[in-house]
Write a protein that holds these residues in place. Structure first.
Motif, PDB file in Angstrom:
ATOM      1  N   ILE A 130       0.836  -1.211   0.000  1.00 12.79           N
ATOM      2  CA  ILE A 130       0.000   0.000   0.000  1.00 12.79           C
ATOM      3  C   ILE A 130       0.871   1.262   0.000  1.00 12.79           C
ATOM      4  CG2 ILE A 130      -1.539   1.378   1.461  1.00 12.79           C
ATOM      5  CD1 ILE A 130      -3.035  -0.717  -0.055  1.00 12.79           C
ATOM      6  N   LEU A 131       1.963   1.257   0.784  1.00 16.66           N
ATOM      7  CA  LEU A 131       2.860   2.411   0.812  1.00 16.66           C
ATOM      8  C   LEU A 131       3.469   2.653  -0.568  1.00 16.66           C
ATOM      9  CD1 LEU A 131       4.463   4.601   2.359  1.00 16.66           C
ATOM     10  CD2 LEU A 131       6.226   2.854   2.759  1.00 16.66           C
ATOM     11  N   ALA A 132       3.905   1.574  -1.221  1.00 18.16           N
ATOM     12  CA  ALA A 132       4.496   1.717  -2.548  1.00 18.16           C
ATOM     13  C   ALA A 132       3.473   2.266  -3.542  1.00 18.16           C
ATOM     14  CB  ALA A 132       5.022   0.362  -3.025  1.00 18.16           C
ATOM     15  N   LEU A 133       2.249   1.772  -3.480  1.00 24.79           N
ATOM     16  CA  LEU A 133       1.191   2.268  -4.366  1.00 24.79           C
ATOM     17  C   LEU A 133       0.897   3.744  -4.102  1.00 24.79           C
ATOM     18  CD1 LEU A 133      -1.295  -0.755  -4.321  1.00 24.79           C
ATOM     19  CD2 LEU A 133       0.186  -0.031  -6.211  1.00 24.79           C
ATOM     20  N   ARG A 134       0.884   4.120  -2.835  1.00 21.15           N
ATOM     21  CA  ARG A 134       0.644   5.529  -2.476  1.00 21.15           C
ATOM     22  C   ARG A 134       1.717   6.418  -3.082  1.00 21.15           C
ATOM     23  NH1 ARG A 134       3.246   8.623   1.069  1.00 21.15           N
ATOM     24  NH2 ARG A 134       2.202  10.472   1.966  1.00 21.15           N
ATOM     25  N   ASN A 135       2.977   6.004  -2.941  1.00 23.22           N
ATOM     26  CA  ASN A 135       4.073   6.807  -3.485  1.00 23.22           C
ATOM     27  C   ASN A 135       3.995   6.919  -5.007  1.00 23.22           C
ATOM     28  OD1 ASN A 135       5.066   7.160  -0.916  1.00 23.22           O
ATOM     29  ND2 ASN A 135       6.555   5.494  -1.055  1.00 23.22           N
ATOM     30  N   LEU A 136       3.597   5.829  -5.665  1.00 22.82           N
ATOM     31  CA  LEU A 136       3.436   5.860  -7.116  1.00 22.82           C
ATOM     32  C   LEU A 136       2.323   6.825  -7.521  1.00 22.82           C
ATOM     33  CD1 LEU A 136       3.753   2.068  -8.065  1.00 22.82           C
ATOM     34  CD2 LEU A 136       5.367   3.892  -8.588  1.00 22.82           C
ATOM     35  N   LEU A 137       1.203   6.776  -6.816  1.00 22.19           N
ATOM     36  CA  LEU A 137       0.071   7.649  -7.142  1.00 22.19           C
ATOM     37  C   LEU A 137       0.435   9.120  -6.971  1.00 22.19           C
ATOM     38  CD1 LEU A 137      -2.863   5.646  -5.499  1.00 22.19           C
ATOM     39  CD2 LEU A 137      -2.429   5.936  -7.941  1.00 22.19           C
ATOM     40  N   ILE A 138       1.182   9.408  -5.903  1.00 24.79           N
ATOM     41  CA  ILE A 138       1.546  10.805  -5.618  1.00 24.79           C
ATOM     42  C   ILE A 138       2.574  11.320  -6.626  1.00 24.79           C
ATOM     43  CG2 ILE A 138       2.728  12.307  -3.951  1.00 24.79           C
ATOM     44  CD1 ILE A 138       1.396  10.676  -1.731  1.00 24.79           C
ATOM     45  N   ASN A 139       3.569  10.485  -6.943  1.00 14.58           N
ATOM     46  CA  ASN A 139       4.688  10.957  -7.768  1.00 14.58           C
ATOM     47  C   ASN A 139       4.440  10.874  -9.269  1.00 14.58           C
ATOM     48  OD1 ASN A 139       7.171  11.565  -5.913  1.00 14.58           O
ATOM     49  ND2 ASN A 139       6.269   9.699  -5.076  1.00 14.58           N
ATOM     50  N   TYR A 140       3.551   9.970  -9.692  1.00 14.91           N
ATOM     51  CA  TYR A 140       3.412   9.760 -11.131  1.00 14.91           C
ATOM     52  C   TYR A 140       1.986   9.888 -11.669  1.00 14.91           C
ATOM     53  CZ  TYR A 140       8.134   8.004 -10.551  1.00 14.91           C
ATOM     54  OH  TYR A 140       9.471   7.902 -10.238  1.00 14.91           O
ATOM     55  N   PHE A 141       1.001   9.954 -10.779  1.00 22.29           N
ATOM     56  CA  PHE A 141      -0.382  10.011 -11.247  1.00 22.29           C
ATOM     57  C   PHE A 141      -1.130  11.229 -10.713  1.00 22.29           C
ATOM     58  CE2 PHE A 141       0.906   5.609 -11.641  1.00 22.29           C
ATOM     59  CZ  PHE A 141       0.446   5.275 -12.903  1.00 22.29           C
ATOM     60  N   VAL A 143      -1.864  12.430  -7.774  1.00 24.39           N
ATOM     61  CA  VAL A 143      -2.688  12.409  -6.565  1.00 24.39           C
ATOM     62  C   VAL A 143      -2.067  13.331  -5.517  1.00 24.39           C
ATOM     63  CG1 VAL A 143      -3.531  10.966  -4.667  1.00 24.39           C
ATOM     64  CG2 VAL A 143      -3.528  10.068  -7.000  1.00 24.39           C
ATOM     65  N   ASP A 144      -2.877  14.217  -4.972  1.00 27.64           N
ATOM     66  CA  ASP A 144      -2.405  15.180  -3.969  1.00 27.64           C
ATOM     67  C   ASP A 144      -2.046  14.457  -2.671  1.00 27.64           C
ATOM     68  OD1 ASP A 144      -2.034  17.207  -2.085  1.00 27.64           O
ATOM     69  OD2 ASP A 144      -3.544  18.497  -3.010  1.00 27.64           O
ATOM     70  N   MET A 145      -0.900  14.835  -2.102  1.00 28.53           N
ATOM     71  CA  MET A 145      -0.452  14.220  -0.853  1.00 28.53           C
ATOM     72  C   MET A 145      -1.439  14.426   0.283  1.00 28.53           C
ATOM     73  SD  MET A 145       3.203  14.742   1.104  1.00 28.53           S
ATOM     74  CE  MET A 145       4.117  14.382  -0.389  1.00 28.53           C
ATOM     75  N   GLU A 146      -2.201  15.524   0.225  1.00 30.68           N
ATOM     76  CA  GLU A 146      -3.159  15.832   1.282  1.00 30.68           C
ATOM     77  C   GLU A 146      -4.559  15.319   0.977  1.00 30.68           C
ATOM     78  OE1 GLU A 146      -2.051  17.147   4.011  1.00 30.68           O
ATOM     79  OE2 GLU A 146      -0.035  17.362   3.155  1.00 30.68           O
ATOM     80  N   SER A 147      -4.730  14.655  -0.157  1.00 28.16           N
ATOM     81  CA  SER A 147      -6.064  14.169  -0.532  1.00 28.16           C
ATOM     82  C   SER A 147      -6.508  13.031   0.375  1.00 28.16           C
ATOM     83  CB  SER A 147      -6.059  13.690  -1.981  1.00 28.16           C
ATOM     84  OG  SER A 147      -5.250  12.531  -2.118  1.00 28.16           O
ATOM     85  N   GLY A 148      -7.809  12.807   0.389  1.00 28.99           N
ATOM     86  CA  GLY A 148      -8.345  11.728   1.217  1.00 28.99           C
ATOM     87  C   GLY A 148      -7.791  10.375   0.825  1.00 28.99           C
ATOM     88  N   THR A 149      -7.603  10.155  -0.479  1.00 29.52           N
ATOM     89  CA  THR A 149      -7.063   8.875  -0.956  1.00 29.52           C
ATOM     90  C   THR A 149      -5.669   8.629  -0.387  1.00 29.52           C
ATOM     91  OG1 THR A 149      -8.303   9.054  -3.027  1.00 29.52           O
ATOM     92  CG2 THR A 149      -6.408   7.556  -3.002  1.00 29.52           C
ATOM     93  N   ALA A 150      -4.801   9.648  -0.492  1.00 27.84           N
ATOM     94  CA  ALA A 150      -3.431   9.502   0.009  1.00 27.84           C
ATOM     95  C   ALA A 150      -3.410   9.312   1.517  1.00 27.84           C
ATOM     96  CB  ALA A 150      -2.597  10.720  -0.379  1.00 27.84           C
ATOM     97  N   VAL A 151      -4.269  10.036   2.211  1.00 30.02           N
ATOM     98  CA  VAL A 151      -4.312   9.937   3.676  1.00 30.02           C
ATOM     99  C   VAL A 151      -4.758   8.548   4.113  1.00 30.02           C
ATOM    100  CG1 VAL A 151      -5.511  10.759   5.744  1.00 30.02           C
ATOM    101  CG2 VAL A 151      -4.657  12.403   4.060  1.00 30.02           C
ATOM    102  N   ILE A 152      -5.785   8.019   3.438  1.00 34.13           N
ATOM    103  CA  ILE A 152      -6.290   6.688   3.806  1.00 34.13           C
ATOM    104  C   ILE A 152      -5.243   5.617   3.511  1.00 34.13           C
ATOM    105  CG2 ILE A 152      -7.983   4.916   3.200  1.00 34.13           C
ATOM    106  CD1 ILE A 152     -10.018   7.206   2.831  1.00 34.13           C
ATOM    107  N   LEU A 153      -4.589   5.703   2.343  1.00 33.12           N
ATOM    108  CA  LEU A 153      -3.551   4.724   2.016  1.00 33.12           C
ATOM    109  C   LEU A 153      -2.406   4.784   3.024  1.00 33.12           C
ATOM    110  CD1 LEU A 153      -3.352   5.036  -1.890  1.00 33.12           C
ATOM    111  CD2 LEU A 153      -4.440   3.237  -0.537  1.00 33.12           C
ATOM    112  N   ASN A 154      -2.024   5.983   3.428  1.00 36.46           N
ATOM    113  CA  ASN A 154      -0.964   6.134   4.426  1.00 36.46           C
ATOM    114  C   ASN A 154      -1.402   5.587   5.780  1.00 36.46           C
ATOM    115  OD1 ASN A 154       1.763   7.260   4.978  1.00 36.46           O
ATOM    116  ND2 ASN A 154       0.624   8.451   6.486  1.00 36.46           N
TER     117      ASN A 154
END
Length: 472
Positions: A130-141, A143-154
């Protein structure tokens, strides 16, 4: 109830439920602790359907099932009627004395560590991916680091790793036959926002060092170790009528201050030294150490030492941010075993069912679970393990020289945990290196094993022809 018949036969050949004093399982093995070895029929256990193999250890038999071991464990509990609380203390002193050489203590230690860490592995694997997927979404797709999706994955990642002391406290207390919730209780206290990393605390005027216990390993293990002896003391001296209330109260009153003032800080310092030592090892002789460690790893698994060294990996990630040893050598070794098992499967000509079974073992090994392949296909063909070692040394040289590291620590390293090699900023450089190492491990071990198998077959045919000529 797939494993009902197997469970009935295992129970019979282990000497019945009366001969058991502890039942547990790890990722692939049903671990049965017995009282008397005389009642255990190991040869009969090996021949049971759905049993890949067995491993005999000090005071226990490990029945190798494979990834479905949890299902087999539950069926065994239903069939045997085993209940831990009804057998607490059973077998203490009943086990036949064994000659306590070095391997006795190695097996004991490995088995103990396995029962602590293996129940936690599914959460660690999930959290790491999940952490790896979160980092991929933030850096390459985008996704805002402060978004609900990123927060939930973290939050999912944090639930797996931040609260590691809670999980270890629970499993270690259970293994020591205490109330598991008390170990979890101590772990929850350590990671509490009122304790972890808080400055200016004291207890009865004694200053408490500032320590961040998130994701730590040694502090909770030292604390639960102390709790074991304190619990035994109060178990003996508190009257039965008030034991339920007073024993946990008095235990925590004693254990918590000692853990916070002394054991926790000591464990943290030791963890830091472990991280520094591992880093220096790989920086200075990684090109030599990694191929050797990768080649030896299958035998560490056989002895249970792969679980015993897991704290080294956890401490490295906690102290330096990555693990350059444990996950890397496991990753290489498991892929090599998978490559060798596939070589064995493709060399079988006339038995399609056996060929398919060993091929499935190979795929399972590539995913990180090697016991079915190792015990079900390779150990009876010891020459092909030379092919495994050749692949491990080749891939280990590349990994050691170029500094392959894992940014997440979790069990069962393999293709399914490849995302653990993505760095915390989402960079792919380390992942590409992991891919090169993986290809090298699988291809070299497969080719080397095929060559060894073909030469073995040629020699066998040659010997047969010689015997026929001599008879003629």
């Amino acid at each position: 109830m797939k494993y009902v018949n197997m469970s009935k036969q295992v129970l019979e050949h282990i000497g019945g439920v009366e001969n058991l004093n502890h039942v547990e399982h790890c990722a692939t093995r049903l671990r049965l602790h017995y009282n008397s070895k005389k009642l255990v029929n190991e040869e009969a256990l090996k021949g049971i359907e759905n049993v890949v193999g067995i491993v005999s250890k000090a005071g226990q038999v490990q029945v190798i099932i494979g990834p479905n071991v949890n299902e087999a464990y539950n069926d065994f509990l239903d069939v045997s009627g085993w209940k831990e609380e009804q057998h607490s203390g059973a077998g203490s002193g009943a086990e036949e004395p064994e000659e306590k050489k070095a391997m006795y203590y190695v097996n004991k230690f490995g088995s103990f560590m396995a029962t602590i860490f293996m129940p936690i592995v599914p959460a660690l694997i999930t959290g790491g991916i999940i952490l790896a997927l979160r980092n991929l979404l933030i850096n390459y797709f985008g996704v805002d680091m402060e978004s609900g999706t990123a927060v939930i994955l973290n939050a999912i990642f944090s639930a797996a790793f931040t609260f590691l002391p809670v999980y270890i406290g629970f499993t270690m207390a259970k293994r020591l036959k205490m109330e598991p919730i008390m170990g979890a209780f101590l772990g929850a206290l350590l990671v509490s926002s009122n304790i972890s990393g808080v400055e200016g605390l004291d207890f009865l005027g004694i200053s408490i060092p500032v320590v961040d216990y998130s994701s730590s390993v040694l502090p909770i293990m030292l604390g639960v170790g102390l709790m074991y002896f304190v619990d035994k003391f109060f178990q003996k001296y508190i009257p039965e009528t008030v034991k339920y209330f007073l024993k946990p109260l008095f235990t925590m009153i004693v254990v918590v201050p000692i853990t916070l003032i002394a054991l926790g800080p000591i464990g943290t310092v030791l963890s830091d030294y472990v991280g520094i030592g591992v880093t220096n090892l790989m920086d200075n002789i990684g090109g030599v150490a990694m191929p050797i460690l990768a080649a030896l790893y299958p035998y560490m698994v056989m002895l249970g030492l792969d679980k015993a060294i897991m704290p080294i990996g956890f401490n490295s990630v906690a102290s330096i941010g990555y693990d350059p040893v444990v996950m890397v050598m496991g990753f290489i070794s498991n892929l090599c075993i998978g490559g060798t098992a596939l070589a064995v499967a493709t060399s079988i000509k006339n038995d399609k069912s056996k060929k398919g079974m060993i091929a499935s073992f190979g795929v399972t090994a590539l995913c990180g679970v090697t016991e079915p392949a190792f015990y079900g296909a390779l150990i009876m063909r010891p020459k092909v393990l030379i092919g495994t070692a050749i692949g491990a040394v080749s891939a280990g040289l590349v990994a050691g020289i170029f500094g392959l590291v894992s940014y997440v620590m979790g069990g069962c390293p393999g293709l399914l945990t490849a995302l653990f090699f993505i760095d915390n900023d989402g960079g792919f450089g380390n992942l590409i290196l992991a891919g090169i190492v993986a290809i090298l491990a699988i291809v070299v071990s497969f080719v080397a094993s095929k060559i060894i198998l073909s030469k073995t077959e040629t020699n066998k045919n040659s010997n047969s022809e010689t015997e026929i000529k001599e008879v003629i």
